[in-house]
Design a protein around this motif. Structure first.
Motif, PDB file in Angstrom:
ATOM      1  N   ASP A   1       2.702  -4.275  10.132  1.00  0.00           N
ATOM      2  CA  ASP A   1       1.311  -3.837  10.292  1.00  0.00           C
ATOM      3  C   ASP A   1       1.055  -3.272  11.688  1.00  0.00           C
ATOM      4  O   ASP A   1      -0.101  -2.998  12.045  1.00  0.00           O
ATOM      5  CB  ASP A   1       0.355  -4.997  10.019  1.00  0.00           C
ATOM      6  CG  ASP A   1       0.468  -6.113  11.053  1.00  0.00           C
ATOM      7  OD1 ASP A   1       1.409  -6.082  11.888  1.00  0.00           O
ATOM      8  OD2 ASP A   1      -0.382  -7.023  11.033  1.00  0.00           O
TER       9      ASP A   1
ATOM     10  N   ASP B   1       3.013  -1.650   3.433  1.00  0.00           N
ATOM     11  CA  ASP B   1       4.414  -1.886   3.078  1.00  0.00           C
ATOM     12  C   ASP B   1       5.193  -2.128   4.361  1.00  0.00           C
ATOM     13  O   ASP B   1       5.565  -1.193   5.073  1.00  0.00           O
ATOM     14  CB  ASP B   1       4.969  -0.673   2.333  1.00  0.00           C
ATOM     15  CG  ASP B   1       6.393  -0.887   1.852  1.00  0.00           C
ATOM     16  OD1 ASP B   1       6.861  -2.041   1.870  1.00  0.00           O
ATOM     17  OD2 ASP B   1       7.043   0.109   1.458  1.00  0.00           O
TER      18      ASP B   1
ATOM     19  N   TYR C   1      -6.385   3.861  -2.950  1.00  0.00           N
ATOM     20  CA  TYR C   1      -6.163   2.590  -2.285  1.00  0.00           C
ATOM     21  C   TYR C   1      -4.656   2.379  -2.231  1.00  0.00           C
ATOM     22  O   TYR C   1      -3.941   2.703  -3.186  1.00  0.00           O
ATOM     23  CB  TYR C   1      -6.834   1.442  -3.038  1.00  0.00           C
ATOM     24  CG  TYR C   1      -8.334   1.421  -2.870  1.00  0.00           C
ATOM     25  CD1 TYR C   1      -8.922   0.743  -1.816  1.00  0.00           C
ATOM     26  CD2 TYR C   1      -9.155   2.102  -3.757  1.00  0.00           C
ATOM     27  CE1 TYR C   1     -10.301   0.737  -1.641  1.00  0.00           C
ATOM     28  CE2 TYR C   1     -10.528   2.103  -3.597  1.00  0.00           C
ATOM     29  CZ  TYR C   1     -11.100   1.421  -2.540  1.00  0.00           C
ATOM     30  OH  TYR C   1     -12.458   1.423  -2.376  1.00  0.00           O
TER      31      TYR C   1
ATOM     32  N   TRP D   1      -7.147  -2.783  12.302  1.00  0.00           N
ATOM     33  CA  TRP D   1      -7.356  -3.586  11.094  1.00  0.00           C
ATOM     34  C   TRP D   1      -8.685  -4.336  11.203  1.00  0.00           C
ATOM     35  O   TRP D   1      -8.999  -4.897  12.252  1.00  0.00           O
ATOM     36  CB  TRP D   1      -6.220  -4.586  10.917  1.00  0.00           C
ATOM     37  CG  TRP D   1      -4.896  -3.959  10.630  1.00  0.00           C
ATOM     38  CD1 TRP D   1      -3.876  -3.748  11.505  1.00  0.00           C
ATOM     39  CD2 TRP D   1      -4.448  -3.466   9.361  1.00  0.00           C
ATOM     40  NE1 TRP D   1      -2.813  -3.152  10.878  1.00  0.00           N
ATOM     41  CE2 TRP D   1      -3.134  -2.960   9.553  1.00  0.00           C
ATOM     42  CE3 TRP D   1      -5.024  -3.399   8.092  1.00  0.00           C
ATOM     43  CZ2 TRP D   1      -2.394  -2.404   8.514  1.00  0.00           C
ATOM     44  CZ3 TRP D   1      -4.282  -2.845   7.060  1.00  0.00           C
ATOM     45  CH2 TRP D   1      -2.993  -2.357   7.269  1.00  0.00           C
TER      46      TRP D   1
ATOM     47  N   VAL E   1       3.071   2.605   3.299  1.00  0.00           N
ATOM     48  CA  VAL E   1       2.254   2.071   2.208  1.00  0.00           C
ATOM     49  C   VAL E   1       3.027   2.084   0.896  1.00  0.00           C
ATOM     50  O   VAL E   1       4.038   2.778   0.749  1.00  0.00           O
ATOM     51  CB  VAL E   1       0.945   2.877   2.047  1.00  0.00           C
ATOM     52  CG1 VAL E   1       0.047   2.687   3.231  1.00  0.00           C
ATOM     53  CG2 VAL E   1       1.232   4.359   1.805  1.00  0.00           C
ATOM     54  N   LYS E   2       2.502   1.307  -0.069  1.00  0.00           N
ATOM     55  CA  LYS E   2       3.094   1.235  -1.407  1.00  0.00           C
ATOM     56  C   LYS E   2       1.977   0.988  -2.422  1.00  0.00           C
ATOM     57  O   LYS E   2       0.817   0.760  -2.057  1.00  0.00           O
ATOM     58  CB  LYS E   2       4.124   0.101  -1.473  1.00  0.00           C
ATOM     59  CG  LYS E   2       3.531  -1.280  -1.223  1.00  0.00           C
ATOM     60  CD  LYS E   2       4.589  -2.368  -1.249  1.00  0.00           C
ATOM     61  CE  LYS E   2       3.960  -3.740  -0.968  1.00  0.00           C
ATOM     62  NZ  LYS E   2       4.983  -4.818  -1.000  1.00  0.00           N
ATOM     63  N   ASN E   3       2.344   1.041  -3.691  1.00  0.00           N
ATOM     64  CA  ASN E   3       1.408   0.727  -4.788  1.00  0.00           C
ATOM     65  C   ASN E   3       0.098   1.513  -4.666  1.00  0.00           C
ATOM     66  O   ASN E   3      -0.995   0.945  -4.604  1.00  0.00           O
ATOM     67  CB  ASN E   3       1.118  -0.779  -4.848  1.00  0.00           C
ATOM     68  CG  ASN E   3       2.363  -1.595  -5.127  1.00  0.00           C
ATOM     69  OD1 ASN E   3       3.306  -1.097  -5.742  1.00  0.00           O
ATOM     70  ND2 ASN E   3       2.388  -2.829  -4.647  1.00  0.00           N
TER      71      ASN E   3
ATOM     72  N   GLU F   1      -1.444  -0.334  -0.577  1.00  0.00           N
ATOM     73  CA  GLU F   1      -1.087  -1.585   0.086  1.00  0.00           C
ATOM     74  C   GLU F   1      -0.151  -1.322   1.267  1.00  0.00           C
ATOM     75  O   GLU F   1       0.679  -0.403   1.224  1.00  0.00           O
ATOM     76  CB  GLU F   1      -0.392  -2.518  -0.897  1.00  0.00           C
ATOM     77  CG  GLU F   1      -1.257  -2.974  -2.052  1.00  0.00           C
ATOM     78  CD  GLU F   1      -0.486  -3.858  -3.011  1.00  0.00           C
ATOM     79  OE1 GLU F   1       0.539  -4.453  -2.587  1.00  0.00           O
ATOM     80  OE2 GLU F   1      -0.888  -3.937  -4.185  1.00  0.00           O
TER      81      GLU F   1
ATOM     82  N   VAL G   1      -6.004   1.967   3.299  1.00  0.00           N
ATOM     83  CA  VAL G   1      -4.823   1.120   3.446  1.00  0.00           C
ATOM     84  C   VAL G   1      -5.277  -0.318   3.682  1.00  0.00           C
ATOM     85  O   VAL G   1      -6.038  -0.591   4.610  1.00  0.00           O
ATOM     86  CB  VAL G   1      -3.953   1.603   4.627  1.00  0.00           C
ATOM     87  CG1 VAL G   1      -2.706   0.737   4.761  1.00  0.00           C
ATOM     88  CG2 VAL G   1      -3.582   3.070   4.441  1.00  0.00           C
ATOM     89  N   HIS G   2      -4.807  -1.237   2.820  1.00  0.00           N
ATOM     90  CA  HIS G   2      -5.257  -2.625   2.942  1.00  0.00           C
ATOM     91  C   HIS G   2      -4.078  -3.585   2.954  1.00  0.00           C
ATOM     92  O   HIS G   2      -2.997  -3.291   2.438  1.00  0.00           O
ATOM     93  CB  HIS G   2      -6.231  -2.989   1.807  1.00  0.00           C
ATOM     94  CG  HIS G   2      -5.662  -2.779   0.432  1.00  0.00           C
ATOM     95  ND1 HIS G   2      -5.043  -3.784  -0.278  1.00  0.00           N
ATOM     96  CD2 HIS G   2      -5.634  -1.670  -0.357  1.00  0.00           C
ATOM     97  CE1 HIS G   2      -4.663  -3.311  -1.457  1.00  0.00           C
ATOM     98  NE2 HIS G   2      -5.010  -2.034  -1.527  1.00  0.00           N
ATOM     99  N   ASP G   3      -4.313  -4.733   3.553  1.00  0.00           N
ATOM    100  CA  ASP G   3      -3.327  -5.804   3.644  1.00  0.00           C
ATOM    101  C   ASP G   3      -4.080  -7.111   3.425  1.00  0.00           C
ATOM    102  O   ASP G   3      -4.684  -7.651   4.359  1.00  0.00           O
ATOM    103  CB  ASP G   3      -2.648  -5.783   5.014  1.00  0.00           C
ATOM    104  CG  ASP G   3      -1.678  -6.943   5.208  1.00  0.00           C
ATOM    105  OD1 ASP G   3      -1.011  -7.314   4.226  1.00  0.00           O
ATOM    106  OD2 ASP G   3      -1.614  -7.480   6.337  1.00  0.00           O
ATOM    107  N   GLY G   4      -4.094  -7.582   2.184  1.00  0.00           N
ATOM    108  CA  GLY G   4      -4.901  -8.753   1.864  1.00  0.00           C
ATOM    109  C   GLY G   4      -6.371  -8.454   2.063  1.00  0.00           C
ATOM    110  O   GLY G   4      -6.921  -7.544   1.443  1.00  0.00           O
TER     111      GLY G   4
END
Length: 271
Positions: free
Chosen positions: A229, A226, A222, A243, A200-202, A224, A152-155
């Motif tokens: 956070d 959503d 992977y 994170w 999460v999404k995508n 993203e 799970v990532h955020d930028g």
């Protein structure tokens, strides 16, 4: 990853080939493998050290691997029963993979000595990898459990976790088993939400890995972030979750797993 043994070739078809001198012997006891470690590499006994009661498991190239399921085990100087944690720290090669794959098969053989339908003694099939009940005809195949790994990532941030109450203490990604009636993608959404409280999404599929330590087929995604956070840790499953910036990702993770590879792919900016 542990199964990446090229140029060696893993032959898992059931050939029932006859034992011969020089083949490898797997002696297993309570999740430990009878082996010797030399310069970070695992060495197994040879078949000439064994007695009878041998079950063919698989071959790697022309090297066959057998499990001695009964009888007196040999005593070899320098060899001892080693736990998974010690084996996983060794150099990943075809012998380390053989140790893990053998344990998965042996767990299955031991769990299916009796028929779950009628209680009769099961016997190995002569044509395929299966146990057959001679009384009621039930056929049981090796158990493989589908599971997900979710990065799970955020930028430039990646969500990492640590398990609670397990021998493995290094950082990992969110993971969990697929439930009956659930798609793999639904498993990702559910496990991430249950363990960390985020959505999460995508989703993007990365690759799979046979994680034979737990009879599992892992599927890596992977995903993203959503929405929020804010992390809410599932405390009965995880000791912590947080994170980490791409530039500050810890290197304290498994070097033979899909989790480790996915973390390194994110660190390098490839995903």
């Amino acid at each position: 990853m542990i199964q990446d043994i090229f140029p060696h070739i893993y032959h898992n078809e059931m050939s029932w080939r006859a034992p011969r001198a020089g083949d490898s012997l797997l002696l297993l006891r309570d999740g430990h493998v009878y082996a010797h470690i030399e310069d970070g590499r695992v060495e197994l006994p040879r078949l000439e050290d064994a007695g009878e009661n041998l079950q063919y498991l698989f071959s790697i190239d022309e090297q066959a691997y057998y499990w001695q399921y009964a009888g007196q085990h040999p005593v070899i100087p320098g060899f001892s029963y080693l736990p998974d944690a010690e084996l996983r720290a060794c150099c990943p090669d075809e012998t380390l993979f053989a140790c893990a794959a053998a344990q998965s098969l042996v767990r299955w053989y031991r769990a299916n000595r009796f028929c779950g339908r009628c209680g009769a003694h099961m016997t190995p099939s002569k044509t395929e990898r299966a146990m057959v009940c001679p009384a009621c005809g039930q056929t049981v195949y090796p158990k493989i459990c589908p599971a997900v790994i979710a990065a799970v990532h955020d930028g430039d941030r990646l969500l990492l976790t640590r398990y609670r109450g397990r021998a493995f203490k290094k950082y990992a990604l969110v993971a969990g088993f697929n439930e009956i009636g659930e798609s793999i993608e639904q498993t990702v959404h559910r496990e991430v939400l249950e363990e960390t409280g985020v959505r999460v999404k995508n989703l993007r599929f990365y690759k799979s890995q046979p994680w034979v330590f737990t009879d599992t087929l892992l599927m890596g995604f992977y995903a993203e972030l959503d929405g929020s956070d804010k992390i809410r840790v599932q405390e009965d499953e995880l000791a912590e979750a947080g994170w980490f910036l791409r530039s500050e990702l810890p290197e304290e993770h498994s070097n033979i797993s899909l989790t480790g590879e996915m973390i390194e792919q994110f660190r390098a900016g490839k995903m």
